[in-house]
Motif scaffolding. Structure first.
Motif, PDB file in Angstrom:
ATOM      1  N   ARG A  81       0.840  -1.213   0.000  1.00  0.00           N
ATOM      2  CA  ARG A  81       0.000   0.000   0.000  1.00  0.00           C
ATOM      3  C   ARG A  81       0.866   1.251   0.000  1.00  0.00           C
ATOM      4  O   ARG A  81       0.599   2.201  -0.745  1.00  0.00           O
ATOM      5  CB  ARG A  81      -0.925   0.009   1.219  1.00  0.00           C
ATOM      6  N   VAL A  82       1.912   1.267   0.824  1.00  0.00           N
ATOM      7  CA  VAL A  82       2.811   2.424   0.873  1.00  0.00           C
ATOM      8  C   VAL A  82       3.601   2.517  -0.431  1.00  0.00           C
ATOM      9  O   VAL A  82       3.770   3.617  -0.975  1.00  0.00           O
ATOM     10  CB  VAL A  82       3.749   2.338   2.100  1.00  0.00           C
ATOM     11  N   PRO A  87       5.716   6.644  -6.007  1.00  0.00           N
ATOM     12  CA  PRO A  87       5.952   7.410  -7.238  1.00  0.00           C
ATOM     13  C   PRO A  87       5.296   8.795  -7.229  1.00  0.00           C
ATOM     14  O   PRO A  87       5.573   9.618  -8.095  1.00  0.00           O
ATOM     15  CB  PRO A  87       5.340   6.552  -8.344  1.00  0.00           C
ATOM     16  N   THR A  88       4.427   9.067  -6.276  1.00  0.00           N
ATOM     17  CA  THR A  88       3.755  10.370  -6.211  1.00  0.00           C
ATOM     18  C   THR A  88       4.662  11.398  -5.566  1.00  0.00           C
ATOM     19  O   THR A  88       5.720  11.071  -5.035  1.00  0.00           O
ATOM     20  CB  THR A  88       2.451  10.274  -5.391  1.00  0.00           C
ATOM     21  N   ASN A  89       4.245  12.625  -5.589  1.00  0.00           N
ATOM     22  CA  ASN A  89       4.997  13.694  -4.928  1.00  0.00           C
ATOM     23  C   ASN A  89       4.553  13.892  -3.484  1.00  0.00           C
ATOM     24  O   ASN A  89       4.929  14.872  -2.855  1.00  0.00           O
ATOM     25  CB  ASN A  89       4.842  15.012  -5.696  1.00  0.00           C
ATOM     26  N   GLU A  94       1.820  13.123   4.242  1.00  0.00           N
ATOM     27  CA  GLU A  94       0.667  13.142   3.344  1.00  0.00           C
ATOM     28  C   GLU A  94       0.216  11.714   2.991  1.00  0.00           C
ATOM     29  O   GLU A  94      -0.981  11.446   2.917  1.00  0.00           O
ATOM     30  CB  GLU A  94       0.994  13.933   2.072  1.00  0.00           C
ATOM     31  N   ILE A  95       1.183  10.816   2.802  1.00  0.00           N
ATOM     32  CA  ILE A  95       0.832   9.413   2.547  1.00  0.00           C
ATOM     33  C   ILE A  95       0.126   8.843   3.772  1.00  0.00           C
ATOM     34  O   ILE A  95      -0.887   8.155   3.655  1.00  0.00           O
ATOM     35  CB  ILE A  95       2.082   8.582   2.187  1.00  0.00           C
ATOM     36  N   ALA A  96       0.642   9.158   4.950  1.00  0.00           N
ATOM     37  CA  ALA A  96       0.032   8.685   6.194  1.00  0.00           C
ATOM     38  C   ALA A  96      -1.408   9.156   6.295  1.00  0.00           C
ATOM     39  O   ALA A  96      -2.303   8.390   6.670  1.00  0.00           O
ATOM     40  CB  ALA A  96       0.844   9.176   7.394  1.00  0.00           C
ATOM     41  N   ASN A  97      -1.640  10.408   5.936  1.00  0.00           N
ATOM     42  CA  ASN A  97      -2.988  10.974   5.958  1.00  0.00           C
ATOM     43  C   ASN A  97      -3.911  10.229   4.990  1.00  0.00           C
ATOM     44  O   ASN A  97      -5.055   9.924   5.319  1.00  0.00           O
ATOM     45  CB  ASN A  97      -2.933  12.468   5.631  1.00  0.00           C
ATOM     46  N   GLU A  98      -3.416   9.916   3.813  1.00  0.00           N
ATOM     47  CA  GLU A  98      -4.197   9.189   2.810  1.00  0.00           C
ATOM     48  C   GLU A  98      -4.558   7.780   3.289  1.00  0.00           C
ATOM     49  O   GLU A  98      -5.625   7.273   2.999  1.00  0.00           O
ATOM     50  CB  GLU A  98      -3.422   9.076   1.496  1.00  0.00           C
TER      51      GLU A  98
END
Length: 142
Positions: A81-82, A87-89, A94-98
């Motif tokens: 999942r991570v 590949p995103t910015n 922010e990934i944690a928030n998503e």
């Protein structure tokens, strides 16, 4: 008088480095005398020692084999999942928030991903994951 056999720590270091081709430690802290001594004693790591000595001499490495080696350990569902966000910015917070997890959890998964993929940076992990077919190829060609 015969020279001393290769030292146990060096043999252990070569044993650990050879399966994954981990040469960085030998390149950051070169010890040409020890490498030459290892080579003279005919260790089971002749190819690895030759490659290290070649790189230290400034020669470029051979291209990697066509078939990419799989990760050392299978990736967990959470790591995958991570991985999909790498590949995103998006930053780790922010990934944690998503993903509705803590930033520390994302950073831990990233650390595990780098170790399993044999990389040290986010971009390297993305390239390696793409080479292994874990991520879709980039839409932007270099």
């Amino acid at each position: 008088m015969t020279p001393a056999p290769p030292s146990a720590p060096w043999k252990r270091a070569l044993d650990l480095a050879e399966p994954d081709g981990m040469l960085l430690g030998f390149l950051l802290h070169p010890a040409p005398g020890l490498l030459e001594r290892q080579a003279r004693h005919g260790t089971g790591h002749a190819a690895l020692i030759a490659e290290i000595r070649s790189l230290l001499a400034g020669r470029t490495p051979a291209p990697p084999p066509a078939a990419a080696q799989p990760p050392l350990e299978p990736l967990s569902a959470s790591e995958i999942r991570v991985l999909r966000y790498l590949p995103t910015n998006l930053s780790a917070p922010e990934i944690a928030n998503e993903l509705y997890v803590s930033t520390n959890t994302v950073k831990t998964h990233m650390h595990h991903l780098y170790a399993k993929l044999g990389t040290h940076r986010r971009g390297e992990a993305v390239e390696r994951a793409r080479a292994l077919g874990l991520l879709a190829p980039s839409a932007h060609r270099r």
